[in-house]
Write a protein that holds these residues in place. Structure first.
Motif, mmCIF file in Angstrom:
data_model
loop_
_atom_site.group_PDB
_atom_site.id
_atom_site.type_symbol
_atom_site.label_atom_id
_atom_site.label_comp_id
_atom_site.label_asym_id
_atom_site.label_seq_id
_atom_site.Cartn_x
_atom_site.Cartn_y
_atom_site.Cartn_z
ATOM 1 N N MET A 1 34.863 -15.141 37.070
ATOM 2 C CA MET A 1 33.786 -15.493 37.981
ATOM 3 C C MET A 1 32.461 -15.081 37.340
ATOM 4 O O MET A 1 32.323 -13.993 36.814
ATOM 5 N N THR A 2 31.475 -15.950 37.423
ATOM 6 C CA THR A 2 30.152 -15.670 36.903
ATOM 7 C C THR A 2 29.275 -15.137 38.025
ATOM 8 O O THR A 2 29.289 -15.657 39.139
ATOM 9 N N THR A 3 28.531 -14.120 37.719
ATOM 10 C CA THR A 3 27.594 -13.558 38.691
ATOM 11 C C THR A 3 26.190 -13.956 38.286
ATOM 12 O O THR A 3 25.794 -13.773 37.133
ATOM 13 N N LEU A 4 25.448 -14.505 39.216
ATOM 14 C CA LEU A 4 24.046 -14.835 38.990
ATOM 15 C C LEU A 4 23.195 -13.775 39.656
ATOM 16 O O LEU A 4 23.495 -13.341 40.768
ATOM 17 N N SER A 5 22.155 -13.379 38.980
ATOM 18 C CA SER A 5 21.245 -12.421 39.607
ATOM 19 C C SER A 5 19.852 -12.628 39.039
ATOM 20 O O SER A 5 19.683 -13.151 37.942
#
Length: 173
Positions: A1-5
């Protein structure tokens, strides 16, 4: 899973907090978007159109690292509008924009918020002097741009509508 921030700076003035958008701000935005007040930004919009505008503002921060801050009134904690720098598809250069919601106009909050956003954009964020696209009939927005020291640079068109392109003054270092 990719986390965007994204780190959205929080800016404060005497009466306001400029901060990240939150889901709790959506109802105030939807009310603005559905009102006649939104006519100068392409509205009024139905709830779906309001959602697209709200969520695209969040996405703008994710994609570009800048965007609209939510303007929060310190005294009441209420969402009073939004202000910031955007450059959506079709814009020739970054724009300083503002929307103050019903019940918060006429108190100088738009000026206070736009001044803080402009100065932060040209200072720590490194932007050159910004523009604002303003409908020629939007006398309140034009007056605010002029109060901020912006002058009409040229006439233009944005999304098929005539606009005056105001250029904001360079902020002293």
């Amino acid at each position: 899973m990719t986390t965007l921030s994204v780190d959205i700076p929080v800016l404060e003035t005497e009466r306001l907090i400029l901060r990240e958008p939150r889901m709790s701000d959506f109802e105030a935005h939807a009310a603005f978007a559905a009102s006649e007040r939104a006519r100068f930004v392409g509205g009024p919009f139905d709830r779906w159109g309001a959602w697209r505008g709200f969520s695209s503002a969040v996405g703008h921060w994710m994609l570009f690292g800048y965007g609209f801050w939510v303007v929060e009134d310190k005294a009441s904690g209420a969402t009073a509008g939004r202000v910031g720098v955007i450059k959506p598809e079709g814009w020739s250069e970054p724009e300083l924009g503002w929307h103050i919601y019903e019940g918060f106009e006429g108190r100088g909050l738009a000026h206070e918020a736009a001044l803080m956003a402009r100065d932060h954009a040209q200072g720590p964020m490194g932007f050159a002097p910004l523009i604002s696209h303003i409908d020629p009939q939007n006398t309140r927005s034009r007056a605010l741009a002029e109060r901020l020291g912006a002058t009409i640079e040229r006439e233009g068109e944005l999304l098929g509508h005539p606009v005056l392109i105001y250029r904001h003054a360079k902020v002293p270092a």
